[in-house]
Write a protein that holds these residues in place. Sequence first.
Motif, PDB file in Angstrom:
ATOM      1  N   GLY A  58     -11.705  16.919 -18.058  1.00  0.00           N
ATOM      2  CA  GLY A  58     -12.738  16.387 -17.350  1.00  0.00           C
ATOM      3  C   GLY A  58     -13.993  17.419 -17.873  1.00  0.00           C
ATOM      4  O   GLY A  58     -14.717  17.972 -17.938  1.00  0.00           O
ATOM      5  N   HIS A  59     -13.844  17.317 -18.953  1.00  0.00           N
ATOM      6  CA  HIS A  59     -15.077  18.276 -19.739  1.00  0.00           C
ATOM      7  C   HIS A  59     -16.115  17.092 -21.006  1.00  0.00           C
ATOM      8  O   HIS A  59     -15.743  16.635 -21.137  1.00  0.00           O
ATOM      9  N   LEU A  60     -17.302  17.531 -20.918  1.00  0.00           N
ATOM     10  CA  LEU A  60     -18.252  16.698 -21.324  1.00  0.00           C
ATOM     11  C   LEU A  60     -19.017  17.164 -22.381  1.00  0.00           C
ATOM     12  O   LEU A  60     -19.724  18.747 -22.004  1.00  0.00           O
ATOM     13  N   GLU A  61     -18.818  16.487 -23.614  1.00  0.00           N
ATOM     14  CA  GLU A  61     -19.705  17.920 -24.773  1.00  0.00           C
ATOM     15  C   GLU A  61     -20.746  16.849 -25.384  1.00  0.00           C
ATOM     16  O   GLU A  61     -20.261  15.963 -25.778  1.00  0.00           O
ATOM     17  N   PHE A  62     -21.898  17.278 -25.996  1.00  0.00           N
ATOM     18  CA  PHE A  62     -23.156  16.419 -26.721  1.00  0.00           C
ATOM     19  C   PHE A  62     -23.477  17.022 -28.003  1.00  0.00           C
ATOM     20  O   PHE A  62     -22.469  18.008 -28.384  1.00  0.00           O
TER      21      PHE A  62
END
Length: 337
Positions: free
Chosen positions: A171-175
Motif C-alpha cells: 500500500g505504498h506510493l513513491e515518486f
Amino acid sequence: MLTTQQEARCPGFCDCTFPSCTDVNDHNGPITNLVKCICGEDSGNGLQWKWHHSEESDVQIDGRDIIFHPIYSQGTAIVRGDQLLEADKVHFWEMRVITALAGTDVMFGIGTDGVNLEQFKFHFVSALGTNAQSWGYSYNGRTQHCGEQLPYGQKFSQGCLVGIFLDRMRGHLEFYLNRRSLGVAYTNIPTNPNTKIYPMVCSTAAKSVIRLINSTSQVATLQLRAFQTLTKHPQRLEELRNMPGLKGILRSYWFLAPPVRYSRRSKEHELDLGDEAVLSSSKRLGRKQKYKDPDDEDTDDLYANAHKIPLRRNDSGDEEYTTSVHEFCDEFFHYLL
C-alpha cells in the motif's frame, strides 16, 4: 536573470532538444515531431500498458504521448492507463515532460475507478487527490490526497522524468524525479484486490505533452524484496552488476536501481551513485515521517528493518559491513530465512 521560481526548479534529465513555447504555438503538425531525442530514453525498457483513449476528453492520444488541450484549454483533462494495477504486484512507470508546464496544475499519480475523468472538464483545478479516490504529485512539488496538499519535492517542468513506484502489496506510493527517489509519499493505498486502481495524469495547460517512457509490473516475490533491500547499499549493488549470473535479475528489476541522470549540462547537480540510498538514516526517516502514521509501523517488515543485518568489527575495533559480496548476501539471506 533567473527568477527564484526558476532557480528552484529541477533541471531536465537529459540534453535532448525540446520545443519552446513559441515553437509549440506556431507548429501546425504533431508537437512531438519537435523533440529530437539523443539520449536514447525514448526507446525505454518496454511498455506493459498504454494510455486509455476517451472520446469525451479534451486530449489526443498518439501512441505513448498525451497531448492535453490540443487547441486551447477550458478546464482540466484527466487521462488514465488502459490496464489495472494489480493488487499482488509492484508497479513502476516513467513519464517524460515534453513541453514547458504552466497554468493551474499538471499532476501525476493514481486513482480508482471511482474517479470521474470528466468531472473538471470546465474547471481549472488540481484534479488528482481532490478526494479519497486519487493520489497526485504536482509540478509545483506538492502531493495531494483528500484535498490536502503537502510539500514533497522540487518543482519541475520540461525535460524532466517523473517516475511512480506503486507497491500494492504494502500500500505504498513513491515518486521519482529524474530517477531520484523522493521517498514514500503515501502508505494508505488500498491493498484490497477488489479496489481497481489505474495510473493517471491530469493537466490544465493548453498543448502540454506527456510521454510514457516505461511501464512495468512485477510480482512481489522474495527475490524482488531482497534486491529492493540491496539497492540501499549502492557499493554492493555495483559489485553485483559485474556478476554475469545476476545480469538477468538486474534487468528485470532495473526500476529499483535506475540509471543516473544522463544530462552533462546539469552534472554539477548530481550526487554519487545511489545518492538517495546513502543519505543518512535520520534524513530519510525525517522525510518519510511527514507522511506516515507512526501507528502504521510494521515491525515485521523485512524491507524496513534490513538495516538490522548484523555488523562486524574490523581490526581497529570499528563496526563495518562485511566486505565480501558473498558474505553480505549470506548474512542477508540468513536474516530473511
